[in-house]
Design a protein around this motif. Structure first.
Motif, PDB file in Angstrom:
ATOM      1  N   THR A  17       6.523   3.147  -0.372  1.00 49.07           N
ATOM      2  CA  THR A  17       6.620   2.221   0.749  1.00 49.07           C
ATOM      3  C   THR A  17       8.076   2.052   1.154  1.00 49.07           C
ATOM      4  O   THR A  17       8.969   2.012   0.316  1.00 49.07           O
ATOM      5  N   GLY A  18       8.268   1.984   2.439  1.00 48.71           N
ATOM      6  CA  GLY A  18       9.594   1.754   3.003  1.00 48.71           C
ATOM      7  C   GLY A  18       9.509   0.597   3.976  1.00 48.71           C
ATOM      8  O   GLY A  18       8.617  -0.243   3.877  1.00 48.71           O
ATOM      9  N   ARG A  19      10.408   0.575   4.933  1.00 41.27           N
ATOM     10  CA  ARG A  19      10.378  -0.460   5.970  1.00 41.27           C
ATOM     11  C   ARG A  19       9.314  -0.079   6.997  1.00 41.27           C
ATOM     12  O   ARG A  19       9.342   1.018   7.543  1.00 41.27           O
ATOM     13  N   PRO A  20       8.366  -0.980   7.281  1.00 43.45           N
ATOM     14  CA  PRO A  20       7.294  -0.656   8.229  1.00 43.45           C
ATOM     15  C   PRO A  20       7.855  -0.261   9.598  1.00 43.45           C
ATOM     16  O   PRO A  20       8.870  -0.787  10.045  1.00 43.45           O
ATOM     17  N   LEU A  21       7.152   0.659  10.245  1.00 44.43           N
ATOM     18  CA  LEU A  21       7.524   1.142  11.572  1.00 44.43           C
ATOM     19  C   LEU A  21       6.509   0.622  12.576  1.00 44.43           C
ATOM     20  O   LEU A  21       5.300   0.722  12.347  1.00 44.43           O
ATOM     21  N   VAL A  22       6.995   0.039  13.668  1.00 43.67           N
ATOM     22  CA  VAL A  22       6.110  -0.413  14.738  1.00 43.67           C
ATOM     23  C   VAL A  22       6.552   0.202  16.063  1.00 43.67           C
ATOM     24  O   VAL A  22       7.701   0.605  16.231  1.00 43.67           O
TER      25      VAL A  22
END
Length: 169
Positions: free
Chosen positions: A149-154
């Motif tokens: 998991t990393g920083r969510p992408l939107v």
């Protein structure tokens, strides 16, 4: 052959409304006799857990979308911020895809797989519904492959954005 959709005031207002509504980003891939295909989607949502099912839409039943619709199985990769460039590549027709530098592998079942994706959902289509020039796909999830998991992408206002690290606890 389908006619090119004519913009309507309601349709344009709907696009404007959703432009300010953030959506998660996924890359959907499949294996075809002609080789691997893929596209970027911001319309993926969970539908049910029994049976495990998701929904997404594609804008045309041609090219990569048509190949995915015709495949027996496909993989929906839920991606993080480090894959923003990859998401852009899969959103633009003719961009470089499935290169070794991008980190692709193949599942034992043959579908292209991005092991660095937050999650990869191996699916098969349950039902499709034509809505204007789009096709809504309801798919059964037959396998879930967890990744780092990393920083969510939107996707917001026609651009990809990373959310801060502290958004999930």
């Amino acid at each position: 052959m389908t006619a090119t959709p004519v913009p309507t005031p309601i349709g344009e207002a709907l696009k404007a409304a959703f432009r300010t509504h953030p959506a998660g980003v996924a890359i959907i891939t499949a294996s075809t006799p002609e080789g691997p295909v893929g596209l970027t989607a911001s319309s993926v949502a969970s539908v049910a857990v029994d049976p495990a099912a998701i929904v997404f839409s594609v804008t045309r039943a041609t090219g990569s979308a048509g190949a995915i619709l015709g495949a027996a199985t496909f993989v929906v990769h839920l991606i993080d911020h480090e894959h923003a460039d990859l998401a852009q590549s899969f959103a633009v027709s003719g961009s470089e895809r499935f290169t070794p530098e991008q980190g692709w592998a193949a599942l034992p079942t043959g579908e292209p797989h991005l092991p660095e994706a937050r999650a990869a959902l191996r699916c098969r289509t349950i039902q499709t519904v034509a809505v204007g020039s789009s096709t809504v796909v309801i798919a059964e999830v037959i396998d879930v492959l967890a990744g780092p998991t990393g920083r969510p992408l939107v996707y917001l206002d026609r651009r990809f954005h990373a959310l801060p690290n502290d958004t999930h606890h």
